[in-house]
Design a protein around this motif. Structure first.
Motif, PDB file in Angstrom:
ATOM      1  N   VAL A 185       0.841  -1.199   0.000  1.00 40.07           N
ATOM      2  CA  VAL A 185       0.000   0.000   0.000  1.00 40.07           C
ATOM      3  C   VAL A 185       0.877   1.251   0.000  1.00 40.07           C
ATOM      4  N   ASN A 186       0.315   2.314  -0.548  1.00 41.25           N
ATOM      5  CA  ASN A 186       0.951   3.629  -0.451  1.00 41.25           C
ATOM      6  C   ASN A 186       0.083   4.486   0.449  1.00 41.25           C
ATOM      7  N   ILE A 187       0.558   4.757   1.639  1.00 43.68           N
ATOM      8  CA  ILE A 187      -0.250   5.557   2.568  1.00 43.68           C
ATOM      9  C   ILE A 187       0.197   6.997   2.440  1.00 43.68           C
ATOM     10  N   ARG A 188      -0.602   7.785   1.730  1.00 50.09           N
ATOM     11  CA  ARG A 188      -0.189   9.162   1.432  1.00 50.09           C
ATOM     12  C   ARG A 188      -0.740  10.149   2.434  1.00 50.09           C
ATOM     13  N   GLU A 189      -1.838   9.825   3.050  1.00 51.16           N
ATOM     14  CA  GLU A 189      -2.438  10.738   4.019  1.00 51.16           C
ATOM     15  C   GLU A 189      -3.233   9.919   5.027  1.00 51.16           C
ATOM     16  N   PRO A 190      -3.599  10.526   6.161  1.00 53.85           N
ATOM     17  CA  PRO A 190      -4.280   9.781   7.209  1.00 53.85           C
ATOM     18  C   PRO A 190      -5.522   9.027   6.699  1.00 53.85           C
ATOM     19  N   LYS A 191      -6.205   9.596   5.714  1.00 52.62           N
ATOM     20  CA  LYS A 191      -7.383   8.907   5.180  1.00 52.62           C
ATOM     21  C   LYS A 191      -7.019   7.533   4.631  1.00 52.62           C
ATOM     22  N   ASP A 192      -5.871   7.465   3.931  1.00 55.96           N
ATOM     23  CA  ASP A 192      -5.428   6.175   3.394  1.00 55.96           C
ATOM     24  C   ASP A 192      -5.179   5.191   4.526  1.00 55.96           C
TER      25      ASP A 192
END
Lengths: 366, 512
Positions: free
Chosen positions: B69-76
């Motif tokens: 996964v690419n967690i780019r922001e807290p929503k991700d």
């Protein structure tokens, strides 16, 4: 879950630690070069003129003849003097937006002396004008400082509003000293007798101003760097809590520093009136009180750098005036060029503090 | 051990020249309580911030349930079921609990707050929280705010909870309650990661301990196989003696007498209420209390930085028996001019004790730069003192003119403590002197304080770690709500008793 499987962000910012000085200078020079190229493209796109020609016109406009050189230097000394005056206030993180007004008040007192005290011997008149204008500027700076120290008022708004008061006062005195009657200007004061004018030294009337400003630059450098007062200003500017912890009386330092800041701005008004224009009007300060804020901040309050940046801005202004008349561009075009260059210089600070990382881990240096 | 819910592979992150995480590869298993242990600055929080979308890794990959996964922001992060409770709470003060829970959730139409409140109650019942959904955040205690943060991430469907130093702000009793909740979560199948540097907590709550040192992953061990000594060794990289010395008090002499001290803070809230105590030369007086119960104001009152209410008396008795000075109403400079040797290591090191933009050398003269009649500062003596401290306390810095802001927390504190001790104080006050410091530096500070104590200095030590207070201090004064709720003997005090005094008003004991 599928929602989270996104691509890597296209561009990311990362804070830099520090950059070697040589590289910093290089980044800034590149930014000026880039600004010139952008200006050139813009000039060509809009007017079809050869940008190189435009630039050479600018240079000849600023430095082409002896008169032009001195006029550029005059502009530089004015800017530098105000910037030097603002430096201690801003170093203390006191947002003195009121240089414009402090300059005008200094100018009013100078003009008043020239009109009413012209009977005094030249040296005495010079001294009275110098002392009077600095005192007036100091008082104009004192008022917001006292309110800040005693009641913690917002100095940005206070000093800004003091400008309008100063402009109104100037209008009042212009009306009072109107000459000739009905012209709504003061005209050249003592045009024939030249009482109160800076004398010519080394073939120019601006020589004394230049010497004065260079002297101030050196003194300010020493004051900020080596004296106890300068130390106190640094501490208060960094953190008022630290200053109180160290036993520094914050209110007193604020008042003292603003007295100094206002005094030097008042002295700039003295040089503008007695040393250059020999008249007073609401445009005597001419926005330099604001431009000088940029000078002081860009130079990080270092005297030598303030002189250099003042020179750059003075050059841009003189040169821009020249292309406006020579190349039949109006003065907005020249202001655009100045704006673009300042934008690039300020923008370069961003690349000094941050780096950009593009997708695919390539690191792009500013 | 089950399957890995999160796998980190070769994850690196740097800030400027500082490498915060260096090629970290580790797994977090489903349904476990994992302690992430490391000294301050070892990269624990940075690593977890990359899981929660605050930072983005420079290199490496993160897998959740086996998928990259690419967690780019807290929503991700929430989409992956990861929720993090940060050390500094991120709540809106003027909102109620329920409003805070839904703030930031994107949803068409408007929220039905009654439904949200119902959801909150359900979560409370399931895990053993207590929370009134209609309570405003500004009415909440620190522990309630933390509870709300945890409810918030659970409400948003997090199955993997990351708690950053959750016990730093809690009393022992509140910590026990939190741990019960965490155990309930585990029973419910959730995965919990606790970032911490408190060893006894690691041992009491977690199933497994993962250790980071200087940004690098060292190892992970089952908690049942670990001891405080073995964990410390992995954390520091060498064997460390974990005992704090406490030399016997000798030649105890009254140095400072505080009577009926009361004061209000800038918002008009009373922060000290009729505080009276004595401090003696030759002993360390500990001051315990939940953070924000008047510790700061107490020390600042003595230092001349706080306006006090009429009726207060702070008497200073000079060590050479030259007499008594009243300190109330004096400015710090006046106090110094009277010859009162008061040293103060404030809580806010760079915002009060030091000037961050100046080098060590210029910081040395902060308190005595004005001595002498010259208009210029004397730069020679401070430079010599800086060199001395650099050598004696082994400060790590590129040079004595490097801005102290750029030094690590431990080195900043060495500079500050070094300067304050160099002033040969008669009273030495320290606020949270070891907060954020690594173990070795902490022990250096304890040693320096003990040195001052044996020189006959009256040392006042405001601390938050009760174990340290009980090991280091001769007497412990407990503050609660700005009142002295008790003064205990450091050698016989029990932790539960201190914890109880920290949360109960009154019950004043005889000074001992």
């Amino acid at each position: 879950m599928a929602k989270a499987v996104k691509k890597e962000p296209f561009i990311r910012l990362a804070k830099r630690d520090t950059m070697p000085t040589a590289k910093k200078v290089a980044v800034r020079l590149i930014s000026i070069l880039a600004a010139l190229i952008v200006c050139g493209l813009l000039i060509f796109a809009i007017t079809g003129l050869n940008p190189l020609e435009v630039y050479s016109t600018m240079i000849s406009g600023a430095f082409g003849t002896k008169t032009r050189i001195w006029s550029t230097v005059k502009e530089m000394t004015m800017l530098a003097c105000i910037a030097i005056g603002l430096a201690p206030a801003f170093k203390m993180r006191f947002w003195n937006i009121g240089a414009e007004g402090q300059v005008l008040i200094g100018g009013i007192v100078t003009a008043g002396c020239m009109i009413y005290l012209k009977a005094l011997p030249p040296v005495a008149l010079f001294a009275v004008m110098l002392v009077g204008s600095t005192l007036a500027g100091a008082l104009w700076g004192l008022l917001p400082a006292v309110f800040k120290a005693k009641w913690n008022t917002n100095e940005t708004l206070f000093t800004l509003m003091m400008n309008y008061v100063a402009i109104q006062l100037t209008s009042f005195f212009v009306a009072k000293w109107e000459n000739p009657y009905g012209s709504n200007t003061v005209g050249i004061i003592n045009q024939n007798s030249q009482e109160g004018w800076f004398p010519s030294v080394m073939g120019t009337r601006y020589f004394i101003s230049v010497v004065l400003v260079l002297l101030l630059a050196v003194l300010m450098f020493v004051y900020l760097k080596y004296t106890k007062h300068g130390y106190e200003i640094s501490v208060v500017g960094e953190s008022e809590n630290t200053a109180r912890y160290a036993g520094i009386s914050v209110g007193w330092v604020v008042i003292r520093t603003m007295l100094l800041s206002g005094a030097l701005c008042g002295m700039a008004g003295f040089m503008a009136v007695a040393g250059a224009s020999h008249t007073i009007s609401t445009s005597t300060a001419g926005g330099r009180g604001f431009t000088a804020i940029i000078v002081a901040w860009l130079a990080k309050f270092d005297s030598a750098t303030m002189l250099l940046i003042s020179l750059l801005l003075a050059f841009l202004q003189s040169g821009a005036g020249e292309i406006a008349s020579k190349c039949k561009l109006n003065s907005y075009a020249s202001e655009m060029i100045t704006g673009i260059i300042l934008f690039f210089i300020l923008g370069s600070e961003f690349f000094i503090n941050f780096k950009l990382i593009l997708r695919g881990k390539k690191e792009k240096e500013g | 051990m089950g399957e890995a819910v999160i796998s980190l592979r070769n994850v690196s992150k740097s800030f400027g020249e500082v490498l915060a995480n260096d090629n970290v590869s580790m797994d977090i298993y489903k349904g476990e309580i994992l302690s992430l242990l490391g000294e301050n600055g070892s990269g624990k929080t940075t690593l977890m911030n990359m899981l929660s979308g605050i930072y983005y890794p420079d290199h490496g990959e993160i897998k959740v349930n086996g998928n990259v996964v690419n967690i780019r922001e807290p929503k991700d992060a929430f989409a992956c079921g990861i929720g993090m409770v940060h050390q500094h709470f991120k709540l809106v003060d003027v909102f109620t609990a329920a409003e805070n829970v839904v703030v930031g959730i994107k949803q068409k139409g408007h929220f039905d707050l009654r439904e949200v409140a119902h959801g909150i109650r359900e979560i409370c019942d399931r895990y053993g929280f207590v929370m009134d959904p209609d309570k405003k955040v500004y009415d909440m205690s620190v522990s309630e705010k933390q509870t709300l943060e945890i409810i918030k991430v659970i409400y948003r469907g997090a199955d993997i909870l990351i708690l950053d130093e959750p016990t730093a702000v809690l009393t022992p009793q509140e910590t026990d309650r939190l741990f019960n909740v965490i155990r309930n979560m585990k029973k419910d199948g959730k995965t919990v990661v606790i970032i911490t540097h408190k060893l006894h907590e690691v041992l009491s709550i977690s199933d497994r301990v993962a250790i980071l040192r200087k940004g690098a992953y060292i190892d992970a061990v089952p908690t049942k196989d670990a001891t405080e000594e073995s964990l410390t060794e992995m954390m520091v990289g060498e064997k460390v003696e974990l005992n704090i010395e406490r030399p016997e008090v000798k030649d105890k002499k009254l140095r400072l007498k505080v009577e009926h001290l009361s004061c209000y803070n800038a918002d008009g809230v009373q922060v000290l209420d009729d505080v009276s105590f004595d401090a003696y030369g030759g002993e360390i007086l500990g001051i315990a209390g939940v953070s924000g119960n008047g510790q700061k104001e107490l020390l600042e009152s003595v230092a001349g930085l706080q306006n006090t209410m009429p009726g207060a008396k702070i008497s200073y008795y000079a060590p050479d028996d030259s007499g008594e000075h009243e300190l109330i109403g004096l400015t710090p400079r006046k106090i110094r001019e009277l010859g009162v040797h008061l040293s103060f290591v404030p809580e806010d090191r760079l915002g009060m004790g030091l000037v961050g933009s100046m080098g060590m050398s210029e910081n040395m003269m902060l308190k005595d730069y004005s001595e002498g009649h010259s208009i210029f500062t004397d730069n020679r003596k401070p430079r010599e003192l800086a060199e001395q401290i650099l050598k004696d306390l082994k400060v790590v810095t590129p040079g004595i003119s490097t801005p102290v802001r750029r030094l690590s927390g431990g080195n900043v504190q060495k500079v500050l403590v070094g300067r304050e001790i160099a002033a040969s104080p008669a009273v030495l006050m320290t606020a949270y002197a070891v907060r954020g410091l690594d173990i070795n530096t902490s022990y250096t500070i304890y040693r320096l304080l003990n040195e001052q104590k044996s020189k006959g200095v009256a040392v006042m030590y405001v601390g938050e770690d009760l174990d340290v207070l009980m090991e280091l201090c001769d007497r412990i004064l407990v503050l609660c709500g700005g009142k002295v709720s008790g003064i205990l003997d450091g050698r016989s005090a029990r932790k539960e008793e201190i914890g109880r005094l920290m949360t109960t008003y009154g019950g004043r004991k005889e000074k001992g």
